[in-house]
Design a protein around this motif. Structure first.
Motif, PDB file in Angstrom:
ATOM      1  N   LEU A 125       0.713  -1.147  -0.031  1.00  0.00           N
ATOM      2  CA  LEU A 125       0.053   0.097   0.000  1.00  0.00           C
ATOM      3  C   LEU A 125       0.796   1.367   0.005  1.00  0.00           C
ATOM      4  CD1 LEU A 125      -2.480   1.595   0.370  1.00  0.00           C
ATOM      5  CD2 LEU A 125      -2.482   1.345   3.056  1.00  0.00           C
ATOM      6  N   VAL A 126       0.539   2.176  -0.929  1.00  0.00           N
ATOM      7  CA  VAL A 126       1.274   3.518  -0.912  1.00  0.00           C
ATOM      8  C   VAL A 126       0.079   4.336  -0.372  1.00  0.00           C
ATOM      9  CG1 VAL A 126       2.523   5.229  -2.068  1.00  0.00           C
ATOM     10  CG2 VAL A 126       2.674   2.751  -2.600  1.00  0.00           C
ATOM     11  N   ILE A 127       0.386   5.181   0.552  1.00  0.00           N
ATOM     12  CA  ILE A 127      -0.784   6.134   0.974  1.00  0.00           C
ATOM     13  C   ILE A 127      -0.377   7.472   0.795  1.00  0.00           C
ATOM     14  CG2 ILE A 127      -1.675   7.414   3.125  1.00  0.00           C
ATOM     15  CD1 ILE A 127      -1.197   4.751   4.738  1.00  0.00           C
ATOM     16  N   ALA A 128      -1.098   8.191  -0.327  1.00  0.00           N
ATOM     17  CA  ALA A 128      -1.100   9.403  -0.848  1.00  0.00           C
ATOM     18  C   ALA A 128      -2.295  10.286  -0.871  1.00  0.00           C
ATOM     19  CB  ALA A 128      -0.422   9.391  -2.418  1.00  0.00           C
ATOM     20  N   PRO A 167      -0.128  11.472  16.366  1.00  0.00           N
ATOM     21  CA  PRO A 167      -1.332  12.112  16.959  1.00  0.00           C
ATOM     22  C   PRO A 167      -2.214  12.904  15.999  1.00  0.00           C
ATOM     23  CG  PRO A 167       0.329  12.065  18.594  1.00  0.00           C
ATOM     24  CD  PRO A 167       1.091  11.826  17.392  1.00  0.00           C
ATOM     25  N   ARG A 168      -1.392  13.648  15.257  1.00  0.00           N
ATOM     26  CA  ARG A 168      -2.183  14.463  14.176  1.00  0.00           C
ATOM     27  C   ARG A 168      -2.531  13.704  13.221  1.00  0.00           C
ATOM     28  NH1 ARG A 168      -4.567  19.509  14.717  1.00  0.00           N
ATOM     29  NH2 ARG A 168      -4.348  20.570  12.802  1.00  0.00           N
ATOM     30  N   GLY A 169      -2.333  12.496  12.986  1.00  0.00           N
ATOM     31  CA  GLY A 169      -2.968  11.805  11.781  1.00  0.00           C
ATOM     32  C   GLY A 169      -1.716  11.594  10.612  1.00  0.00           C
ATOM     33  N   PHE A 170      -0.854  11.924  10.701  1.00  0.00           N
ATOM     34  CA  PHE A 170       0.224  11.969   9.510  1.00  0.00           C
ATOM     35  C   PHE A 170       1.054  10.695   9.656  1.00  0.00           C
ATOM     36  CE2 PHE A 170      -0.175  16.557  10.131  1.00  0.00           C
ATOM     37  CZ  PHE A 170      -0.528  16.747   8.833  1.00  0.00           C
ATOM     38  N   VAL A 171       1.455  10.025   8.412  1.00  0.00           N
ATOM     39  CA  VAL A 171       1.896   8.810   8.427  1.00  0.00           C
ATOM     40  C   VAL A 171       3.396   8.782   8.610  1.00  0.00           C
ATOM     41  CG1 VAL A 171       2.115   6.715   6.957  1.00  0.00           C
ATOM     42  CG2 VAL A 171       0.248   8.191   6.615  1.00  0.00           C
ATOM     43  N   LEU A 172       3.625   7.633   9.677  1.00  0.00           N
ATOM     44  CA  LEU A 172       5.236   7.788  10.132  1.00  0.00           C
ATOM     45  C   LEU A 172       5.926   6.860   9.072  1.00  0.00           C
ATOM     46  CD1 LEU A 172       4.155   6.759  13.726  1.00  0.00           C
ATOM     47  CD2 LEU A 172       5.075   8.944  12.895  1.00  0.00           C
ATOM     48  N   ILE A 173       7.062   7.337   8.764  1.00  0.00           N
ATOM     49  CA  ILE A 173       7.922   6.768   7.720  1.00  0.00           C
ATOM     50  C   ILE A 173       9.308   6.733   7.943  1.00  0.00           C
ATOM     51  CG2 ILE A 173       6.431   7.257   5.859  1.00  0.00           C
ATOM     52  CD1 ILE A 173       8.494   9.392   5.143  1.00  0.00           C
ATOM     53  N   VAL A 190       1.849  15.064   1.087  1.00  0.00           N
ATOM     54  CA  VAL A 190       1.269  15.939   2.308  1.00  0.00           C
ATOM     55  C   VAL A 190       1.156  15.058   3.758  1.00  0.00           C
ATOM     56  CG1 VAL A 190      -0.279  17.669   3.074  1.00  0.00           C
ATOM     57  CG2 VAL A 190       0.849  17.772   0.690  1.00  0.00           C
ATOM     58  N   CYS A 191       0.720  13.707   3.176  1.00  0.00           N
ATOM     59  CA  CYS A 191       0.048  12.834   4.419  1.00  0.00           C
ATOM     60  C   CYS A 191       1.276  12.324   5.386  1.00  0.00           C
ATOM     61  CB  CYS A 191      -0.500  11.874   3.913  1.00  0.00           C
ATOM     62  SG  CYS A 191       0.295  10.832   2.931  1.00  0.00           S
ATOM     63  N   VAL A 192       2.652  12.886   4.797  1.00  0.00           N
ATOM     64  CA  VAL A 192       3.720  12.260   5.826  1.00  0.00           C
ATOM     65  C   VAL A 192       4.092  12.992   6.793  1.00  0.00           C
ATOM     66  CG1 VAL A 192       6.244  12.038   5.436  1.00  0.00           C
ATOM     67  CG2 VAL A 192       4.747  11.160   3.710  1.00  0.00           C
TER      68      VAL A 192
END
Length: 425
Positions: free
Chosen positions: A101-104, A277-283, A300-302
């Motif tokens: 899965l790639v979250i974008a 906690p802000r909902g941004f994806v950890l990478i 932007v989701c990163v």
């Protein structure tokens, strides 16, 4: 056979789908999930808001593009991501399973965090083409009975370039309509200084943008928090360097556009070990989630930490050039995994941007985007406006054609090199 899913069909997700195809094996399948089937070129939204572009000018139907590329397009959007089960629940109740899965997704726009703020309240937005169309309708009404304008970005925002662009595009359009003399303008921002941009400045963006504001009679308030928006008045707190309250402002306005803070989309928020906690994806350094090793994220989701402490929270932007480098690295890393190898590719996270002011603009190069840098350069001129118009046409043509080439780098570097050649002539 591997099921590969890209969640999000905006700038990052669309490019991601194109760049994954050459990395896949014949037996693998690629699915792109979006909110609707239309792609919109977000950098053109400031032009839409003043009537220089219409929706049709910046909109592409992705269905025929993806059909030609043999990419399955699902346009109902996602309700919830379940990385423990390798599954995405869609908005219509169906679900999609994946091997990778790639979250974008881009961001969720946090208008609700400030009373009266946003398109459902009293202020305008240019974050989405729907918002930009509404902003244009409101602007046409404003021009019949002009008054004060406030433009800027609120606390926690992480995208500042479009706010500067819109303030100066408005100035250009108001002068064309010969009503600029009836419109006091104020720029209000969470940034600690004009030209910070969430990047602690690039080159002399502080001097360039302050000079531009002075020349165009635009006042500014920095270290600012919007506490509430009412009809024709914004309540703003200006903080001192130590974070204490320095001054309050009740700013009258007839037209206001303030960019919101971002957060992760609802389908991701609260998923333990996937997001902050802000909902941004950890990478990690390979765009890969440290816990769910078959999940990657770009754009932007990163989650990216700020460049340093500021009196008012200021986020870091994810520019198009930076996103493109994330896309390329992620595609290569998934290609490696499909062939039994570990990921090694890393995004450059450089920034090359053109900020249009309607009749000019500022270009800047930050390599890497987050300081300290190897390259730290900015310049302004009419050529920036022309380059941005050219890039819009170039980009939309490439999306329609389904290209996988790194065209941000190719086009922008060409424009910058042409400008430098003219300077040295």
């Amino acid at each position: 056979m591997a099921e590969i899913v890209v969640l999000g069909a905006g700038l990052g997700g669309t490019l991601m789908a194109f760049e994954l195809l050459p990395q896949m094996r014949k037996e693998d399948r690629l699915t792109l999930i979006g909110q609707g089937r239309n792609y919109h070129f977000v950098p053109s939204n400031p032009w839409v808001a003043v009537g220089w572009r219409g929706r049709r000018d910046i909109e592409i139907d992705l269905a025929p593009v993806m059909a030609r590329k043999k990419i399955r397009l699902l346009d109902q959007g996602a309700k919830r991501v379940d990385p423990a089960a390798n599954r995405i629940e869609l908005a219509d109740g169906s679900s999609v399973s994946y091997d990778y899965l790639v979250i974008a997704t881009g961001p969720d726009l946090a208008f609700d965090e400030i009373p009266g703020f946003g398109p459902e309240g009293f202020t305008q937005s240019i974050c989405h083409v729907d918002h930009a169309e509404r902003a244009h309708t409101a602007f046409e009404t404003f021009c019949k009975n002009p008054g004060p304008i406030v433009v800027g970005a609120v606390q926690g925002a992480s995208c500042y370039g479009p706010a500067y662009e819109f303030a100066l595009i408005l100035d250009t359009e108001l002068r064309k309509r010969k009503i600029r003399d009836r419109v006091p303008m104020t720029y209000v921002t969470a940034e600690p200084y004009v030209g910070h941009l969430g990047l602690d400045g690039v080159g002399d963006t502080k001097g360039l943008l302050e000079s531009e504001f002075r020349d165009r009679h635009i006042k500014w308030i920095t270290n600012a928090k919007l506490s509430a928006a009412e009809a024709e008045i914004l309540h703003v707190e200006e903080l001192a360097e130590d974070g204490s309250l320095k001054k309050t402002h009740d700013l009258p306005y007839k037209y206001a556009m303030m960019l919101p803070a971002f957060r992760g989309v609802a389908a991701l928020r609260g998923v333990e070990k996937l997001v902050n906690p802000r909902g941004f994806v950890l990478i990690d350094e390979h765009q890969r989630n440290p816990h769910f090793r078959n999940v990657f994220a770009i754009g932007v989701c990163v989650a990216i930490p700020p460049t340093g402490p500021t009196p008012v929270p200021v986020g870091v932007p994810k520019t198009g050039f930076m996103i493109e480098s994330m896309v390329t690295a992620t595609a290569e890393n998934i290609g490696a995994l499909l062939r039994g190898r570990e990921p090694t590719a890393r995004a450059t996270w450089n920034a090359i941007c053109l900020a249009d002011f309607g009749d000019g603009g500022v270009a800047f190069v930050a390599k890497p985007q987050i300081p300290p840098r190897n390259t730290n350069w900015a310049a302004k001129g009419a050529w920036v406006h022309l380059a941005k118009v050219g890039f819009e046409k170039y980009f939309l043509r490439k999306i329609r054609g389904g290209t996988s080439e790194p065209f941000y780098e190719r086009f922008l570097m060409k424009q910058l090199n042409l400008h430098k050649l003219k300077e040295n002539a």
